[in-house]
Structure formats: C-alpha cells, structure tokens
Design a protein around this motif. Structure first.
Motif, mmCIF file in Angstrom:
data_model
loop_
_atom_site.group_PDB
_atom_site.id
_atom_site.type_symbol
_atom_site.label_atom_id
_atom_site.label_comp_id
_atom_site.label_asym_id
_atom_site.label_seq_id
_atom_site.Cartn_x
_atom_site.Cartn_y
_atom_site.Cartn_z
ATOM 1 N N SER A 39 25.716 2.992 -2.316
ATOM 2 C CA SER A 39 24.200 3.708 -2.034
ATOM 3 C C SER A 39 23.461 3.379 -3.717
ATOM 4 C CB SER A 39 23.892 4.520 -1.753
ATOM 5 O OG SER A 39 23.878 5.619 -1.994
ATOM 6 N N GLU A 40 21.940 2.578 -2.946
ATOM 7 C CA GLU A 40 21.830 2.245 -4.331
ATOM 8 C C GLU A 40 21.491 3.465 -5.580
ATOM 9 O OE1 GLU A 40 17.953 0.011 -5.193
ATOM 10 O OE2 GLU A 40 17.006 1.806 -4.072
ATOM 11 N N GLU A 41 21.272 4.706 -4.970
ATOM 12 C CA GLU A 41 20.817 5.960 -5.122
ATOM 13 C C GLU A 41 22.413 6.790 -5.814
ATOM 14 O OE1 GLU A 41 18.078 5.411 -2.189
ATOM 15 O OE2 GLU A 41 20.337 4.860 -1.541
ATOM 16 N N LYS A 42 23.373 5.899 -5.606
ATOM 17 C CA LYS A 42 24.906 6.834 -6.398
ATOM 18 C C LYS A 42 24.407 5.611 -7.335
ATOM 19 C CE LYS A 42 28.213 8.309 -3.450
ATOM 20 N NZ LYS A 42 28.724 8.425 -2.614
ATOM 21 N N PHE A 43 24.224 4.701 -7.213
ATOM 22 C CA PHE A 43 24.826 3.740 -8.144
ATOM 23 C C PHE A 43 23.762 4.237 -9.996
ATOM 24 C CE2 PHE A 43 22.873 -0.081 -10.160
ATOM 25 C CZ PHE A 43 24.122 -0.217 -11.190
ATOM 26 N N ILE A 44 22.317 4.558 -9.264
ATOM 27 C CA ILE A 44 21.354 5.261 -10.393
ATOM 28 C C ILE A 44 21.692 6.157 -10.438
ATOM 29 C CG2 ILE A 44 19.022 5.123 -11.295
ATOM 30 C CD1 ILE A 44 18.756 3.008 -8.099
ATOM 31 N N SER A 45 22.667 6.523 -10.583
ATOM 32 C CA SER A 45 22.188 8.113 -10.653
ATOM 33 C C SER A 45 23.909 8.366 -11.299
ATOM 34 C CB SER A 45 22.988 9.229 -9.628
ATOM 35 O OG SER A 45 23.984 10.561 -9.922
ATOM 36 N N ASN A 46 25.156 7.500 -11.256
ATOM 37 C CA ASN A 46 26.071 7.910 -12.393
ATOM 38 C C ASN A 46 25.425 6.457 -13.278
ATOM 39 O OD1 ASN A 46 27.726 8.559 -9.817
ATOM 40 N ND2 ASN A 46 28.430 6.129 -9.610
ATOM 41 N N PHE A 47 24.997 6.180 -13.684
ATOM 42 C CA PHE A 47 24.425 5.909 -14.508
ATOM 43 C C PHE A 47 23.687 6.065 -15.556
ATOM 44 C CE2 PHE A 47 25.978 1.625 -13.880
ATOM 45 C CZ PHE A 47 26.288 1.449 -15.236
ATOM 46 N N SER A 48 22.475 6.812 -15.007
ATOM 47 C CA SER A 48 21.739 8.169 -15.908
ATOM 48 C C SER A 48 22.735 9.326 -16.433
ATOM 49 C CB SER A 48 20.850 8.980 -14.678
ATOM 50 O OG SER A 48 20.069 7.830 -13.972
ATOM 51 N N SER A 49 23.790 9.184 -15.385
ATOM 52 C CA SER A 49 24.739 10.594 -15.447
ATOM 53 C C SER A 49 25.327 10.310 -17.152
ATOM 54 C CB SER A 49 25.423 10.739 -15.163
ATOM 55 O OG SER A 49 24.996 11.520 -14.229
ATOM 56 N N LEU A 50 26.309 9.439 -17.088
ATOM 57 C CA LEU A 50 26.929 8.026 -18.243
ATOM 58 C C LEU A 50 25.465 8.073 -19.438
ATOM 59 C CD1 LEU A 50 28.964 6.843 -19.437
ATOM 60 C CD2 LEU A 50 27.876 4.676 -18.730
ATOM 61 N N TYR A 51 24.806 7.456 -19.338
ATOM 62 C CA TYR A 51 23.562 7.847 -20.462
ATOM 63 C C TYR A 51 23.413 8.656 -20.942
ATOM 64 C CZ TYR A 51 22.147 2.686 -18.812
ATOM 65 O OH TYR A 51 22.493 1.511 -17.932
#
Length: 382
Positions: A367-379
């Motif tokens: 999902s798009e939501e999971k993709f963005i959430s994963n990068f947000s956590s990384l940053y």
C-alpha cells in the motif's frame, strides 16, 4: 521539521519517477519539507510543482553508458563538480538534514553530503549485472558514503551485499507502494476500445515499459505470436518509449510487429500518462524482462487494478506475484514457457480470479500508506 533534498535521474513518468512523486507528495508536511532537484525539465517537474513541492532544475550529469569511454569520463567529471557546486550555491543558507538519492545513476550526493554536512539515504531501484566494474564501483560508493541504503526488494538487497562492499545492516528493504484508489478495476477505460479499434469482447494481453535492451518486448512478441493464431479474439498491446538517442529501438520493434501475419491485432503506443485506464483495460499484463527487474512499478499498478501478471521468475516480481495464486511465473528468458503460461490463463479464463487475488495482495502488502510510513520512520531515526 526536517529538510530533505531529493536528487533523481530524470523528469519522465516511469517507475522510479512515479515512486519519487508518490513519496514527496505523501509525506506529512508538518514533519518533512521536501526539496527536489532534477537534471532536466519534464512531466515529473510539472507534477511536482502542481503538488506544491519545492522543485528546481540543475542540469547535473547522470551516469549513463555514453560516459563509459575516456572522453565521456572527462566530460562527466567536469560537469559533475561544476553542477554539484551549483546545487550547493542554490541551497546556500538552507539547513539540509538528509539527502535522498533516488537512483544509483546519480552520484552528486557523494559530493553534496560533505558540503552540506548532512546524512544520506541511497534509494536503490536497480540490479546492475553489466558492466560488472560499474556494479562494484557503485556498491563501493553506497557502502562507503550512505548512512542508510534502502533497497526496493530483497533481490536488490542481496545483490548489493554480494558485491562485498555493502554490509547487511546498512540496507533496509522498503517495498514501493501504489495508490489502490487511483489504480483500481473500475477505472473508466471505455475510450480505449474506440481509440485502438478493439471489440469489447476482445482478450487483451499487454506489456508496459521502456523500450530498451532488456525489458523484453522481443520475448513478448515471441511468446504471443502463435497465440494470435489460436485465439481470434486476442489483441496485444505494447506501450512504452525509448531513451532519447535510442529511438532506433522503437523503429526496430515496429518492424518486428509488422512481420507478424496478425499484426493488425498488435497495438503499439509510445509512452502514455493514462496508465490507470490501460491497466484496468488489460486482462493480463506480461512482465518479460530478460534481466531481473528490481521491483517493477508497472506490476504493482497492474495488480492493484485487478489485472494479473505473468512474468519471468527472477528479480522483484517474485516477491510481488505469488505463483499460482495472484499470477504466474515462467522460466527465465524462456519465451515458450511464457507462451504456455499465457495460454493456460487464457484457455480457462482464470485471469479474472487471479486478478482479484492480485488486488488483495497489493492492498495487504504494497500500500501507498505503508510505503510512506516506512520512509517517514526512517527519516525520523536519522
């Protein structure tokens, strides 16, 4: 708020371009401020600006095969430092927290990391097999300069580690995501029947991708030319353009199409922006890449649209398609086996059921939501 500088290799609207657009527009703007610098004008720049993303064009060099000669190395090096300094000047007075390099073809981040005193995320979308020297060189740069490497699939991660220069704990796998609302089975596609002169009861099998040396257009034609004889209602679709300077590939492809007796049922179209409609229009998408494709966005889009995928069993597609459930996988670089898999799905009409399962898999895992959430956590952790 973190200021994140994004460097990318172009401004078109193929896989990695779409992923960049999806990421920067989806970030929480109260936490992250994206700044995108592109090497040229194009549709990606227009889309970014329409979405209110701070975007600039600096014509920095991209690592391409044309530079793999003595003159090319000199030209690349000269422009590399000149344009990198131009980016530093552009960002003077700005506090950049993270540089996100969105492809291995962009090396300017190595210079900018030191000059801007920031962290670096190297987002790797590629599996580079040849030239092997370039694979080793880029792996060394990633292992030496990146604070974190993000691979788009386990296949990409394993390929990087195999170089001997990238440690396993440096690499995180973050699967690309897709907007399952934009790419869905109910997208209006009726106009395509009229535009392409296709009857509504047609069987529609196609591929979407760059016309290059390894995306597999030739294998697609080889695998389907006999099926055109078996299925009178079968229509084939090839959508995609070549890199600038390689337009000859499209000319050669058109010659191969015309040489097939049933070529009146083969539709070729250069790059288009209405991919949601095309995906929902097709009954089956073929992924015949002759080299392992890291995590092809076109597969995510097709599956999200309820269109099953048949591809070669290598690269990231093996992590997306569950063979025998949400699609079928054929022996690598074996057009005959690819033909058999397509025939199997057409003959029993199972592509409808495969497509339904494909969409469920995308919603659950890509999902798009999971993709963005994963990068947000990384940053946030950097």
């Amino acid at each position: 708020m973190q200021n994140i500088l994004y460097l990318h290799a172009g401004a078109e609207m193929y896989g990695a371009d779409k992923i960049l657009l999806e990421l920067v527009t989806g970030l929480d703007k109260s936490r992250f401020h994206p700044i995108v610098v592109l090497p040229n004008e194009g549709i990606l720049k227009d889309k970014l600006e329409e979405s209110g993303i701070e975007t600039y064009v600096v014509e920095y060099p991209i690592l391409r095969r044309k530079f793999f000669n003595p003159k090319g190395i000199i030209d690349y090096s000269s422009n590399y430092f000149k344009k990198s300094k131009e980016i530093v000047k552009l960002l003077k007075g700005r506090n950049i927290d993270i540089i996100h390099i969105n492809t291995t073809a962009v090396l300017e981040g190595v210079y900018l990391k030191k000059k801007l005193h920031c962290k670096m995320v190297w987002h790797v979308h590629e599996i580079i097999l040849h030239p092997r020297m370039i694979y080793k060189f880029l792996s060394y740069l990633i292992g030496h300069y990146a604070d974190k490497c993000v691979a788009v699939s386990k296949a990409v991660k394993n390929h990087l580690i195999e170089s001997g220069y990238v440690k396993e704990d440096l690499v995180d796998v973050i699967y690309n995501g897709v907007d399952s609302k934009r790419f869905n089975p109910d997208v209006d596609n009726k106009y395509l029947y009229d535009e392409w002169h296709v009857p509504e009861d047609a069987l529609k099998v196609g591929m979407i991708g760059r016309v290059n040396a390894w995306k597999g257009q030739n294998d697609f034609l080889e695998a389907t030319k006999e099926l055109l004889k078996k299925y009178p209602k079968l229509y084939l679709f090839i959508v995609g353009s070549a890199f600038e300077g390689e337009e000859w590939r499209v000319i050669e492809l058109k010659k191969r199409i015309v040489a097939i007796p049933e070529h009146n049922r083969i539709i070729f179209s250069e790059f288009r922006t209405d991919t949601p409609a095309i995906h929902s229009f097709l009954d089956i998408l073929i992924m015949p890449s002759t080299n392992p494709d890291p995590l092809p966005t076109v597969v995510l889009e097709a599956m999200s649209s309820g269109t099953p995928v048949i591809g070669y069993r290598h690269g990231g597609v093996t992590e997306m398609v569950v063979d025998g459930q949400s699609g079928l996988l054929a022996e690598v670089n074996n057009p005959k086996d690819l033909e058999n898999k397509i025939d199997q799905m057409l003959e029993n009409g199972s592509y409808v059921e495969y497509g339904q399962k494909a969409r469920k898999r995308i919603i659950n895992y890509f999902s798009e939501e999971k993709f963005i959430s994963n990068f947000s956590s990384l940053y946030s952790m950097m």
